[in-house]
Design a protein around this motif. Structure first.
Motif, mmCIF file in Angstrom:
data_model
loop_
_atom_site.group_PDB
_atom_site.id
_atom_site.type_symbol
_atom_site.label_atom_id
_atom_site.label_comp_id
_atom_site.label_asym_id
_atom_site.label_seq_id
_atom_site.Cartn_x
_atom_site.Cartn_y
_atom_site.Cartn_z
ATOM 1 N N GLU A 78 -7.988 5.034 1.552
ATOM 2 C CA GLU A 78 -8.981 6.146 1.852
ATOM 3 C C GLU A 78 -8.566 7.120 0.875
ATOM 4 O O GLU A 78 -9.655 8.019 0.687
ATOM 5 C CB GLU A 78 -8.349 6.746 3.362
ATOM 6 C CG GLU A 78 -8.557 5.975 4.476
ATOM 7 C CD GLU A 78 -7.990 6.381 5.707
ATOM 8 O OE1 GLU A 78 -7.462 7.587 5.538
ATOM 9 O OE2 GLU A 78 -8.047 5.845 6.653
ATOM 10 N N GLU A 79 -7.651 7.234 0.222
ATOM 11 C CA GLU A 79 -7.373 8.337 -0.809
ATOM 12 C C GLU A 79 -7.439 8.156 -2.256
ATOM 13 O O GLU A 79 -7.627 8.984 -3.327
ATOM 14 C CB GLU A 79 -6.191 9.249 -0.282
ATOM 15 C CG GLU A 79 -6.280 9.856 0.869
ATOM 16 C CD GLU A 79 -7.348 10.986 1.211
ATOM 17 O OE1 GLU A 79 -7.680 11.518 0.279
ATOM 18 O OE2 GLU A 79 -7.520 10.942 2.201
ATOM 19 N N TYR B 22 1.250 6.641 -6.909
ATOM 20 C CA TYR B 22 -0.204 7.523 -7.043
ATOM 21 C C TYR B 22 0.210 9.035 -6.789
ATOM 22 O O TYR B 22 -0.213 9.930 -7.660
ATOM 23 C CB TYR B 22 -1.188 7.092 -6.139
ATOM 24 C CG TYR B 22 -2.581 7.769 -6.356
ATOM 25 C CD1 TYR B 22 -3.217 7.783 -7.211
ATOM 26 C CD2 TYR B 22 -2.550 8.871 -5.304
ATOM 27 C CE1 TYR B 22 -4.540 8.833 -7.483
ATOM 28 C CE2 TYR B 22 -3.959 9.645 -5.460
ATOM 29 C CZ TYR B 22 -4.794 9.533 -6.422
ATOM 30 O OH TYR B 22 -6.020 10.430 -6.654
ATOM 31 N N GLN B 23 0.800 9.141 -5.506
ATOM 32 C CA GLN B 23 1.170 10.620 -5.359
ATOM 33 C C GLN B 23 2.265 11.479 -6.297
ATOM 34 O O GLN B 23 2.011 12.528 -6.781
ATOM 35 C CB GLN B 23 1.763 10.766 -3.840
ATOM 36 C CG GLN B 23 0.736 10.292 -2.805
ATOM 37 C CD GLN B 23 1.297 10.133 -1.488
ATOM 38 O OE1 GLN B 23 2.743 10.325 -1.327
ATOM 39 N NE2 GLN B 23 0.443 9.665 -0.615
ATOM 40 N N LYS C 27 0.904 -1.233 -0.255
ATOM 41 C CA LYS C 27 0.007 -0.031 -0.052
ATOM 42 C C LYS C 27 0.658 1.175 -0.183
ATOM 43 O O LYS C 27 0.499 2.266 -0.722
ATOM 44 C CB LYS C 27 -0.852 -0.125 1.306
ATOM 45 C CG LYS C 27 -2.106 -0.901 1.150
ATOM 46 C CD LYS C 27 -2.781 -1.063 2.237
ATOM 47 C CE LYS C 27 -4.015 -2.228 2.162
ATOM 48 N NZ LYS C 27 -5.107 -2.145 3.317
ATOM 49 N N GLN C 28 1.950 1.241 0.549
ATOM 50 C CA GLN C 28 3.146 2.464 0.759
ATOM 51 C C GLN C 28 3.460 2.704 -0.723
ATOM 52 O O GLN C 28 3.442 3.588 -1.243
ATOM 53 C CB GLN C 28 4.061 1.924 1.623
ATOM 54 C CG GLN C 28 3.654 2.187 3.161
ATOM 55 C CD GLN C 28 4.904 1.805 4.192
ATOM 56 O OE1 GLN C 28 5.348 0.783 3.813
ATOM 57 N NE2 GLN C 28 4.981 2.642 5.244
ATOM 58 N N SER D 60 0.714 3.736 -3.119
ATOM 59 C CA SER D 60 0.425 5.133 -2.960
ATOM 60 C C SER D 60 1.387 6.351 -3.124
ATOM 61 O O SER D 60 1.265 7.379 -3.618
ATOM 62 C CB SER D 60 0.357 5.336 -1.265
ATOM 63 O OG SER D 60 -0.787 4.444 -0.816
ATOM 64 N N HIS D 61 2.813 5.657 -3.091
ATOM 65 C CA HIS D 61 3.902 6.509 -3.369
ATOM 66 C C HIS D 61 3.773 6.952 -5.011
ATOM 67 O O HIS D 61 3.849 8.239 -5.348
ATOM 68 C CB HIS D 61 5.107 5.905 -3.154
ATOM 69 C CG HIS D 61 6.406 6.840 -3.555
ATOM 70 N ND1 HIS D 61 6.827 7.906 -3.079
ATOM 71 C CD2 HIS D 61 7.175 6.475 -4.528
ATOM 72 C CE1 HIS D 61 7.943 8.343 -3.388
ATOM 73 N NE2 HIS D 61 8.225 7.721 -4.552
ATOM 74 N N PHE E 234 -3.408 5.700 3.406
ATOM 75 C CA PHE E 234 -3.490 6.385 2.212
ATOM 76 C C PHE E 234 -4.280 5.769 1.109
ATOM 77 O O PHE E 234 -5.107 6.214 0.324
ATOM 78 C CB PHE E 234 -2.409 7.334 1.899
ATOM 79 C CG PHE E 234 -2.211 8.238 0.708
ATOM 80 C CD1 PHE E 234 -2.931 9.523 0.929
ATOM 81 C CD2 PHE E 234 -2.430 7.623 -0.493
ATOM 82 C CE1 PHE E 234 -3.045 10.201 -0.164
ATOM 83 C CE2 PHE E 234 -2.637 8.716 -1.733
ATOM 84 C CZ PHE E 234 -2.891 9.807 -1.379
ATOM 85 N N TYR E 235 -3.586 4.620 0.838
ATOM 86 C CA TYR E 235 -4.134 3.624 -0.378
ATOM 87 C C TYR E 235 -5.739 3.506 -0.316
ATOM 88 O O TYR E 235 -6.233 3.446 -1.386
ATOM 89 C CB TYR E 235 -3.297 2.387 -0.232
ATOM 90 C CG TYR E 235 -3.876 1.322 -1.285
ATOM 91 C CD1 TYR E 235 -3.271 1.279 -2.263
ATOM 92 C CD2 TYR E 235 -4.751 0.318 -0.882
ATOM 93 C CE1 TYR E 235 -3.743 0.366 -3.633
ATOM 94 C CE2 TYR E 235 -5.038 -0.649 -2.008
ATOM 95 C CZ TYR E 235 -4.648 -0.630 -3.205
ATOM 96 O OH TYR E 235 -5.243 -1.685 -4.272
ATOM 97 N N ILE F 75 5.154 6.736 4.276
ATOM 98 C CA ILE F 75 3.787 7.018 3.874
ATOM 99 C C ILE F 75 2.893 6.036 4.729
ATOM 100 O O ILE F 75 3.238 4.882 4.997
ATOM 101 C CB ILE F 75 3.582 6.625 2.189
ATOM 102 C CG1 ILE F 75 4.351 7.534 1.472
ATOM 103 C CG2 ILE F 75 2.107 6.689 1.850
ATOM 104 C CD1 ILE F 75 4.437 6.979 0.086
ATOM 105 N N ASP F 76 1.504 6.799 5.093
ATOM 106 C CA ASP F 76 0.645 6.097 5.793
ATOM 107 C C ASP F 76 0.076 5.086 4.884
ATOM 108 O O ASP F 76 -0.473 5.363 3.829
ATOM 109 C CB ASP F 76 -0.230 7.113 6.528
ATOM 110 C CG ASP F 76 -1.289 6.285 7.368
ATOM 111 O OD1 ASP F 76 -1.416 5.102 7.397
ATOM 112 O OD2 ASP F 76 -1.986 7.091 7.915
#
Length: 409
Positions: free
Chosen positions: A396-397, A307-308, A300-301, A304-305, A393-394, A389-390
């Motif tokens: 929720e965002e 994606y960001q 997930k980190q 998310s990374h 985030f994966y 990274i939390d």
């Protein structure tokens, strides 16, 4: 350096190519879409022969002691070499990453992106690149299914094939002649859509061998693991076993979707961090294989990374969402995640066959998108940013629930 080398390249490509692609949208959501009269030529994408030639040239020009090039197997029918490109040693405390592309022959832009990245890692003296090489071990299989990558002609135009062209021969495994093939085998040789879907041929037990003693495990449905019947899956397994990576990335293509019910932008990418349910257990040889929380959080980190990174600034790569939830222990991602590796799936828009939805102009943009994602992953591990990274985030965002749409023409 926060303003990344890859983002600069992406913006250069956007200015030179993609602006023309997205001018005058052909539908809402906007394309680009293949037009009815448009003929798509696939020669610009690497053939197995091109890949070998390019790898040899990069190897010859690589900086000393950076890159190792190995043959880890041969394709099922045409016996093309399957190459592994290695930066760094397996015996290291650095994070270890295994990047695999083109397990499906008609899903090729990951090969293009990974070859661009391989060239940078082998030849560049950029500070970010040297920092990656000092702090990350990364191995690639840039074309796992070269048989499927061979162009052939159809009435609709040029095409490549998802499967590996292999013919099911039970005797090859010491099995009875009437032994039924796994569910992911297609015998149809008229349309050329024959052979195995290599991405269903994996099993969490990494020493599994198909033979008389294991014939009962030949799967009949997609929820069951595969049996390593293909030389391509065996090649991937060999690399995974040697490297024992912390992260496995698998690059694929998908058809056309919009980001979500509330966002009708056309997806350029779907990603996923989990392809096996947490309560799924595969038992074999006295061992239970199951997803663990630590590797799932890292998955997930990583997702998310990326994606960001693709949302930053005026990036053209912002239409990213999560791939639908699945439970597939017989895929490479599924089996490897049940062996402790974090995972990331790339599902880039467009497939390289007559019914695909993109042409040459869009291919350049989507290749660059994958390059940026892969590059930022390596840089994020080298700097340690990924670990900050939390994982929440994966969930929720990142948008989820991307409806599929058909092309308007």
């Amino acid at each position: 350096m926060r303003r990344m080398f890859s983002l600069f390249l992406a913006l250069v490509m956007v200015m030179s190519v993609s602006m023309t692609v997205f001018a005058n949208p052909q539908s809402k959501p906007n394309g680009p879409w293949i037009q009815p009269e448009q003929e798509v030529k696939l020669e610009s994408l690497m053939s197995p022969e091109d890949l070998e030639k390019n790898l040899m040239q990069i190897k010859d020009r690589a900086r000393p002691d950076r890159m190792e090039l190995d043959v880890v197997g041969y394709s099922a029918t045409y016996e093309y070499p399957i190459y592994a490109v290695k930066f760094g040693e397996a015996d290291t405390d650095n994070p270890k990453i295994f990047i695999q592309t083109q397990i499906h022959g008609d899903e090729q832009l990951g090969t293009e992106a990974s070859m661009d990245l391989i060239q940078q890692l082998a030849m560049s003296n950029n500070k970010d690149i040297t920092n990656i090489l000092d702090n990350v071990t990364v191995w690639f299989i840039p074309m796992l299914n070269p048989d499927g990558a061979v162009i052939f002609e159809t009435e609709q135009g040029q095409s490549k094939q998802r499967q590996n062209l292999q013919v099911w021969d039970p005797a090859e495994y010491g099995l009875a002649e009437d032994t039924q093939a796994p569910w992911y085998y297609r015998p149809d040789s008229v349309s050329r859509e024959m052979g195995f879907d290599v991405n269903r041929d994996f099993h969490p037990y990494l020493d599994f061998e198909l033979g008389p003693d294991t014939a009962a495990y030949i799967p009949r449905r997609s929820s069951e693991p595969g049996v390593y019947a293909t030389p391509e899956a065996l090649a991937s397994r060999a690399v995974f076993k040697e490297l024992q990576p912390d992260l496995f990335i698998d690059h694929h293509h998908r058809y056309s979707n919009i980001v979500s019910e509330d966002d009708d932008r056309l997806n350029t990418l779907q990603i996923i961090a989990q392809v096996v349910d947490e309560d799924t257990v595969v038992s074999f040889g006295g061992t239970d294989y199951q997803l663990d929380e630590e590797s799932l959080n890292l998955s997930k980190q990583v997702n998310s990374h990326v994606y960001q990174a693709l949302q930053r600034g005026n990036s053209p790569f912002g239409a990213v969402s999560r791939y639908p939830e699945v439970n597939l222990p017989g895929t490479a991602l599924g089996s490897y995640s049940m062996n402790g590796a974090a995972i990331m799936l790339y599902e880039t828009r467009g497939q390289q066959h007559p019914y695909g939805h993109t042409g040459q102009k869009a291919n350049g943009q989507y290749t660059q998108q994958s390059y940026v994602g892969l590059y930022e992953t390596l840089r994020g591990f080298a700097t340690g940013e990924i670990y900050e990274i939390d994982p929440a985030f994966y969930d929720e965002e990142i948008p989820y629930g991307s409806p599929r749409i058909g092309r308007p023409n």
